[in-house]
Design an enzyme around this catalytic site. Structure first.
Site, short mmCIF file in Angstrom:
data_model
loop_
_atom_site.label_atom_id
_atom_site.label_comp_id
_atom_site.label_asym_id
_atom_site.label_seq_id
_atom_site.Cartn_x
_atom_site.Cartn_y
_atom_site.Cartn_z
CB ALA A 11 32.11 -38.91 -22.57
N GLY A 13 30.85 -39.25 -16.94
CA GLY A 13 30.13 -39.97 -15.89
C GLY A 13 30.57 -41.42 -15.76
NE ARG A 17 21.11 -45.05 -14.14
CZ ARG A 17 20.41 -44.06 -14.71
NH1 ARG A 17 19.11 -44.19 -14.88
NH2 ARG A 17 21.01 -42.97 -15.12
CE LYS A 24 25.94 -44.24 -19.46
NZ LYS A 24 24.65 -43.75 -18.93
CG ASN A 386 48.44 -81.81 -51.96
OD1 ASN A 386 47.30 -81.38 -51.84
ND2 ASN A 386 48.86 -82.90 -51.34
CG ASN A 395 56.14 -70.96 -36.46
OD1 ASN A 395 56.01 -71.92 -35.72
ND2 ASN A 395 55.38 -69.89 -36.40
CE1 TYR A 396 59.05 -68.36 -30.04
CE2 TYR A 396 57.99 -70.17 -28.89
CZ TYR A 396 58.59 -68.93 -28.87
OH TYR A 396 58.70 -68.25 -27.69
C1 UD1 Z 1 20.17 -36.69 -18.18
C2 UD1 Z 1 19.26 -35.49 -17.97
C3 UD1 Z 1 17.81 -35.93 -18.11
C4 UD1 Z 1 17.58 -36.57 -19.45
C5 UD1 Z 1 18.59 -37.68 -19.70
C6 UD1 Z 1 18.51 -38.15 -21.13
C7 UD1 Z 1 20.41 -34.03 -16.39
C8 UD1 Z 1 20.47 -33.55 -14.98
N1 UD1 Z 1 19.48 -34.94 -16.65
O1 UD1 Z 1 19.90 -37.61 -17.13
O2 UD1 Z 1 16.94 -34.80 -17.98
O3 UD1 Z 1 16.26 -37.06 -19.52
O4 UD1 Z 1 19.93 -37.24 -19.47
O5 UD1 Z 1 19.36 -39.23 -21.38
O6 UD1 Z 1 21.17 -33.57 -17.21
N2 UD1 Z 1 28.06 -36.80 -17.35
C9 UD1 Z 1 29.28 -36.15 -17.22
N3 UD1 Z 1 29.63 -35.63 -16.00
C10 UD1 Z 1 28.83 -35.73 -14.91
C11 UD1 Z 1 27.59 -36.40 -15.04
C12 UD1 Z 1 27.23 -36.92 -16.28
O7 UD1 Z 1 30.04 -36.05 -18.18
O8 UD1 Z 1 29.23 -35.23 -13.86
C13 UD1 Z 1 27.70 -37.37 -18.67
C14 UD1 Z 1 27.52 -38.86 -18.63
O9 UD1 Z 1 28.75 -39.54 -18.92
C15 UD1 Z 1 26.48 -39.11 -19.70
C16 UD1 Z 1 25.69 -37.79 -19.75
O10 UD1 Z 1 26.48 -36.83 -19.08
O11 UD1 Z 1 27.05 -39.35 -20.98
C17 UD1 Z 1 24.33 -37.92 -19.09
O12 UD1 Z 1 24.53 -38.30 -17.74
P1 UD1 Z 1 23.56 -39.31 -17.01
O13 UD1 Z 1 24.04 -39.51 -15.63
O14 UD1 Z 1 23.35 -40.51 -17.85
O15 UD1 Z 1 22.23 -38.43 -16.97
P2 UD1 Z 1 20.75 -38.95 -16.81
O16 UD1 Z 1 20.52 -39.27 -15.39
O17 UD1 Z 1 20.47 -39.97 -17.81
CA CA Z 2 21.60 -41.18 -19.32
#
Ligand code: UD1
Ligand code: CA
Length: 487
Positions: A11, A13, A17, A24, A386, A395-396
């Site tokens: 979690a 990332g 997008r 996110k 009533n 109140n304030y």
């Molecule tokens: C990833 C997979 C892809 C798969 C898809 C499914 C890889 C390289 N690709 O792509 O094959 O089809 O998920 O949903 O794994 N995150 C981190 N640290 C980072 C990068 C990401 O914790 O440095 C976490 C993000 O917060 C997220 C999860 O990993 O919760 C997936 O990352 P995301 O960038 O969404 O991967 P996708 O491009 O969707």
């Molecule tokens: Ca993803």
């Protein structure tokens, strides 16, 4: 003995997008942050400990997870800084898990909120039945989009996962995709994650490369084609969020209708998954029932209502335009139209709160009514009292809030102000227009009127002073000249 199983939730990332200031995984689906949904599923599945890898807005993500956590979850937080890909995130999580953990590890992203614990159990059973060294979940999609593609050989054996950005046109045409959920033993992960290299289009450490590494080590690698693709839909954009929100709403509404709740127009009814609605309750259009609401049986909600964390007793009637938050409405009460029940409102039952009444931290005993245009804040009111039109609890004082107490069977006349702190005992009659500034004993009449007087013929002189001519102009003409102001 059953093999111990833990989970790493990635979690860290940013979720580019989403085009958001906020990470996110903190965005809410049906009022619940994505990360919290995933953690609840993993906890229900039985993963212990549960390692959450945080990075982007780490402190906020950790705080949100802790706020929603129950004591049964064995949470560990790992920091990934900077974020160098899913493989690097898994590495950070694994380190936090500690070297003495030797069981199985589930790895998953934090952006697949529809996952279920039952499906994870099915996947685990598959993994163990195959004595697989590494398993991962795949689905077939008509439009595989940006998902990683699953490469198999002629006999169907898994060879690897290729990210869409790194794939050849031929590979892009494959419609079996990686869901980002994996299962392997901790010791395999420890040595395999060390071997990841960032030689790909994004220059990141890809977790997906584990597959090829495991293959090279002649481990059994199995891909489990999940029966229900919709559980694995990942959230990457706001549009995907909205369509998933709509799906959840539809599921909740169908479940409620199947259990005996009527909805005039389900498309405009928003009920959180954590709310309950009783049988024979009717929900009109444009109604939001959010947080943890408990709506009783045979309740009538006419429409345009916003209810959050509210308990509504059986047979209540919520007329058009009710906003209520963190309060309890006892049975057989009638609320609205256009009523505002703020946090800490507790109605015992058989109450009536009418139009343009606002309540806050107000406890009303059984049968007590405030039917029109009132503010009742920081008040404790007994039974069968009533509260007349336009009554205000003052109140304030500019610095502090003070309490107003009103007993049973009182008549609080229209347009009265109750200057708190003040106590009005049982069976008191407050004459209309009274400003109550000190306590009133039981059974008393209290009044602060100026005696009414008349000045006969006064109006004629008033017009004369203003117009310099005698009587004769209509009152309306006079008031338009004086702007209707008061003398
Ligand atoms: C990833 C997979 C892809 C798969 C898809 C499914 C890889 C390289 N690709 O792509 O094959 O089809 O998920 O949903 O794994 N995150 C981190 N640290 C980072 C990068 C990401 O914790 O440095 C976490 C993000 O917060 C997220 C999860 O990993 O919760 C997936 O990352 P995301 O960038 O969404 O991967 P996708 O491009 O969707
Ligand atoms: Ca993803």
């Amino acid at each position: 003995m059953e093999q111990q199983i833990s989970a790493l939730v990635l979690a860290a990332g940013m979720g580019t997008r989403m085009r958001s200031q906020r990470a996110k995984v903190l965005h809410e689906l049906g009022g619940i942050p994505l990360i919290v949904r995933v953690i609840r599923v993993l906890a229900e599945f039985g993963a212990r400990p549960l390692v959450v890898v945080v990075g982007h807005q780490a402190a906020d993500v950790e705080a949100v997870v802790r706020r929603h956590a129950t004591s049964s979850e064995d949470l560990v937080f790992a920091l990934q800084q900077p974020q160098r890909g899913t493989g690097d995130a898994a590495w950070c999580g694994l380190r936090a898990l500690g070297t003495d953990f030797t069981g199985d590890v589930v790895l998953c992203g934090a952006d697949t909120p529809m996952l279920s614990a039952a499906t994870l159990a099915g996947f685990t059973a598959f993994h163990r039945a195959n004595s697989s060294g590494l398993s991962f979940v795949t689905v077939r999609l008509d439009e595989p989009g940006a998902y990683g593609r699953v490469i198999r050989d002629g006999s169907g054996k898994v060879l690897g996962i290729v990210e869409a950005r790194d794939a050849s046109p031929e590979e892009l045409s494959i419609n079996e995709v990686n869901t980002g959920i994996y299962l392997a033993r901790a010791d395999f992960l420890r040595q395999a994650l060390n071997k990841l290299r960032p030689d790909n289009a994004q220059g990141e450490y890809y977790l997906t490369d584990l597959v090829a590494i495991a293959r090279a080590e002649r481990l059994v690698v199995e891909a489990w084609l999940a029966p229900r693709a919709d559980e694995f839909a990942g959230i990457n954009s706001r549009a995907e969020m909205a369509s998933m929100e709509a799906k959840i709403r539809e599921q909740v509404n169908h479940r409620l209708m199947a259990s005996g709740v009527s909805m005039l127009d389900p498309a405009s009814v928003y009920v959180s998954e954590e709310s309950e609605v009783g049988r024979d309750t009717f929900i009109g259009p444009n109604v939001q029932i959010l947080g943890r609401c408990r709506i009783g049986e045979s309740v009538q909600i006419e429409g345009t209502a916003y209810l959050r964390d509210v308990t509504v007793g059986d047979r209540c009637h919520l007329k058009l335009g009710v906003r209520a938050e963190q309060c309890t409405i006892g049975p057989d009460s009638e609320i609205g139209p256009f009523a505002h029940l703020r946090a800490g409102t507790e109605l015992e039952g058989h109450n009536r709160i009418g139009n343009f009444v606002e309540t806050k931290k107000a406890r009303l005993g059984r049968g007590t009514k405030a039917s029109h245009l009132s503010y009742l804040g920081d008040a404790v009111i007994g039974c069968d009292t009533n509260v007349g039109c336009g009554v205000i609890t003052v109140n304030y004082d500019g610095y502090d809030k003070h309490l107003t107490r009103i007993g049973d069977r009182c008549m609080v006349g229209c347009d009265s102000q109750l200057v708190a702190p003040v106590t009005i005992a049982d069976d008191v009659y407050v004459a209309s227009g009274t400003t109550v500034v000190h306590d009133v004993p039981e059974g008393a009449l209290t009044l602060s009127h100026h005696p009414q007087r008349e000045k006969l013929g006064w109006t004629r002189g008033w017009h004369k002073r203003h117009r310099g001519c005698g009587a004769g102009g209509s009152a309306r003409a006079a008031s338009s000249q004086t702007q209707g102001g008061q003398e």
